[in-house]
Design a protein around this motif. Structure first.
Motif, mmCIF file in Angstrom:
data_model
loop_
_atom_site.group_PDB
_atom_site.id
_atom_site.type_symbol
_atom_site.label_atom_id
_atom_site.label_comp_id
_atom_site.label_asym_id
_atom_site.label_seq_id
_atom_site.Cartn_x
_atom_site.Cartn_y
_atom_site.Cartn_z
ATOM 1 N N PHE A 1 25.220 -8.736 -7.025
ATOM 2 C CA PHE A 1 26.379 -8.055 -6.042
ATOM 3 C C PHE A 1 26.059 -6.332 -6.902
ATOM 4 O O PHE A 1 25.580 -5.183 -5.471
ATOM 5 C CB PHE A 1 28.047 -7.509 -6.841
ATOM 6 N N PHE B 1 20.514 -12.391 -0.379
ATOM 7 C CA PHE B 1 21.855 -12.428 -1.299
ATOM 8 C C PHE B 1 23.928 -12.283 0.012
ATOM 9 O O PHE B 1 23.890 -12.674 0.316
ATOM 10 C CB PHE B 1 21.955 -10.698 -1.970
ATOM 11 N N LYS C 1 22.668 -5.644 -7.332
ATOM 12 C CA LYS C 1 21.250 -5.786 -6.099
ATOM 13 C C LYS C 1 22.166 -4.979 -4.625
ATOM 14 O O LYS C 1 21.503 -4.452 -4.419
ATOM 15 C CB LYS C 1 20.793 -7.379 -6.138
ATOM 16 N N MET C 2 22.886 -6.061 -4.332
ATOM 17 C CA MET C 2 23.482 -5.329 -3.204
ATOM 18 C C MET C 2 23.467 -4.253 -2.621
ATOM 19 O O MET C 2 23.862 -3.373 -1.862
ATOM 20 C CB MET C 2 24.402 -6.066 -2.827
ATOM 21 N N MET C 3 24.430 -4.177 -4.062
ATOM 22 C CA MET C 3 25.391 -2.550 -3.820
ATOM 23 C C MET C 3 23.984 -1.521 -3.879
ATOM 24 O O MET C 3 24.203 -0.109 -3.445
ATOM 25 C CB MET C 3 26.570 -2.534 -5.163
ATOM 26 N N VAL D 1 25.367 2.260 -3.270
ATOM 27 C CA VAL D 1 26.513 2.196 -3.543
ATOM 28 C C VAL D 1 26.592 2.734 -5.064
ATOM 29 O O VAL D 1 25.728 2.055 -6.242
ATOM 30 C CB VAL D 1 27.595 1.256 -3.255
ATOM 31 N N ILE E 1 37.362 3.198 -7.193
ATOM 32 C CA ILE E 1 36.579 4.085 -5.643
ATOM 33 C C ILE E 1 37.472 4.760 -5.236
ATOM 34 O O ILE E 1 37.706 5.857 -4.926
ATOM 35 C CB ILE E 1 36.132 2.777 -4.425
ATOM 36 N N GLN F 1 22.300 -0.716 -1.324
ATOM 37 C CA GLN F 1 23.351 -0.491 -0.050
ATOM 38 C C GLN F 1 23.368 1.387 -0.563
ATOM 39 O O GLN F 1 24.562 2.140 0.107
ATOM 40 C CB GLN F 1 24.707 -0.761 0.022
ATOM 41 N N MET G 1 31.733 0.623 3.151
ATOM 42 C CA MET G 1 31.834 0.453 2.234
ATOM 43 C C MET G 1 31.484 -0.965 1.347
ATOM 44 O O MET G 1 30.203 -1.418 1.616
ATOM 45 C CB MET G 1 32.027 1.210 0.829
ATOM 46 N N ASP H 1 29.000 -3.242 4.402
ATOM 47 C CA ASP H 1 27.751 -2.751 3.595
ATOM 48 C C ASP H 1 27.120 -3.660 2.812
ATOM 49 O O ASP H 1 26.468 -4.225 2.872
ATOM 50 C CB ASP H 1 28.199 -0.959 3.376
ATOM 51 N N VAL H 2 27.778 -3.903 2.151
ATOM 52 C CA VAL H 2 27.568 -4.088 0.594
ATOM 53 C C VAL H 2 27.334 -6.030 1.189
ATOM 54 O O VAL H 2 26.728 -6.335 0.216
ATOM 55 C CB VAL H 2 28.469 -4.044 -0.419
#
Lengths: 160, 160, 160
Positions: C91, B62, C93-95, C100, C26, C98, B122, B125-126
């Motif tokens: 997104f 991704f 998945k990617m978060m 997040v 955030i 990490q 952050m 990282d993502v």
């Protein structure tokens, strides 16, 4: 400028989306109605909202191409679900049904309440828009420094 | 940090649209040139504007897919009328004709004027972006708390 | 309201894009965790983020059409690269990779930290959304004047 007790509100109107611009004008008119000294700085697509009706802008080829797509306050559509103009019409219907002020009405309220409408000189140059293309209630075109001076003093600063 | 008389300006650059980012950099450089202590916090798509040129980012599947679409400051297009890159080219032509600074020039001005360019840890990282992917003039990646501390002290706070 | 020493943060959530809203949450949760009195004003598309799950909104024809496209906090997609929902999934998945926090988790953190979630009355009227359509942790719907009063006192003001 004013005494220190007067609260101030400063809004950059960058977007040309009907809904975002509306958010900006609703906050501006509310703030002004509550006695805040309020100014709006119109830049890039936001300039559409202080353009005269039925006026084609642009001199060169690119400027004219841009001018064809550059609307006035009545012609801009929402950021989502415009469906080639259908969304604009639908939102207007829904707002009317709730007696919510239209964008042109909100702009007139802003003028009546003394909100300062400042066009961004640099954007006008790039997009080939002249002072004559803008409504008479707008101030003279101003540079970024004028905006920064206003925003420095403001209690509310937003970028729409 | 600084004495209490210095005015401060804090801008979140969330967008990766050429025109919105430009609005952010114009305000930042103007504020800095007027003596304001100015910082920009680059998050999500905004990170593209402080990415090194010709550098592919991402480790996993991704991240690499994202990396392919992740541009640098010279490659991002406007929010409207990009027409597959044509808009980007047209706007650059129009800005050049008016001697308006390009985005890379504005970023260099920001650096020269001491604007603090802070990457959001952050988001990095993502999106699988490493400090090495960013220009050297950026600060170390910072968390949201660092941004909030800056913004708390600022006279102008914007989210672009 | 509070003593003068408490710093305040006020965020307008206009956008319904997953990524922009995330930026807003955030900052809000970070500010609240640092002891700032924080409020969020949800207007237009932003209302989706405080809507109950699986609840169809709207009474009239247009309201129902809008309701079909009106998502909840888990269903909204990013402003770029959504690819018909694929981007949202990617997104997330990617978060997760990490560690997040997801958007629903961020909203819960905001609630736990005492962030005031204020729905915009006028947007609700136009979009035919009732207080019952919104999560119970939201405040009563408020008008623009309530927002302006909050923002006037705030040290950080943003429009997302």
């Amino acid at each position: 400028m004013s005494d220190n007790d007067t609260k101030k509100c400063s809004i950059v109107v960058f977007s040309g989306d009907m809904d975002r611009v509306m958010g900006g004008f609703i906050i501006a008119t509310t703030a002004a109605a509550m006695g805040m000294e309020t100014s709006m700085f119109f830049t890039f697509w936001g300039l559409q909202t202080i353009k005269k009706k039925n006026r084609l802008t642009g001199r060169g080829l690119f400027g004219r191409m841009l001018g064809v797509m550059f609307k006035d306050i009545d012609g801009i559509g929402p950021s989502k679900m415009n469906f080639g103009g259908m969304g604009r019409w639908m939102f207007k219907k829904m707002m009317k049904a709730q007696n919510v002020a239209t964008l042109p009405e909100l702009r007139q309220m802003a003028i009546d309440l003394g909100v300062k409408l400042m066009p961004c000189l640099m954007s006008m140059d790039v997009m080939e828009i002249t002072p004559d293309d803008l409504i008479e209630e707008a101030t003279e075109p101003v540079g970024g420094a004028t905006y920064v001076l206003e925003a420095q003093q403001a209690d509310i600063t937003l970028f729409v």
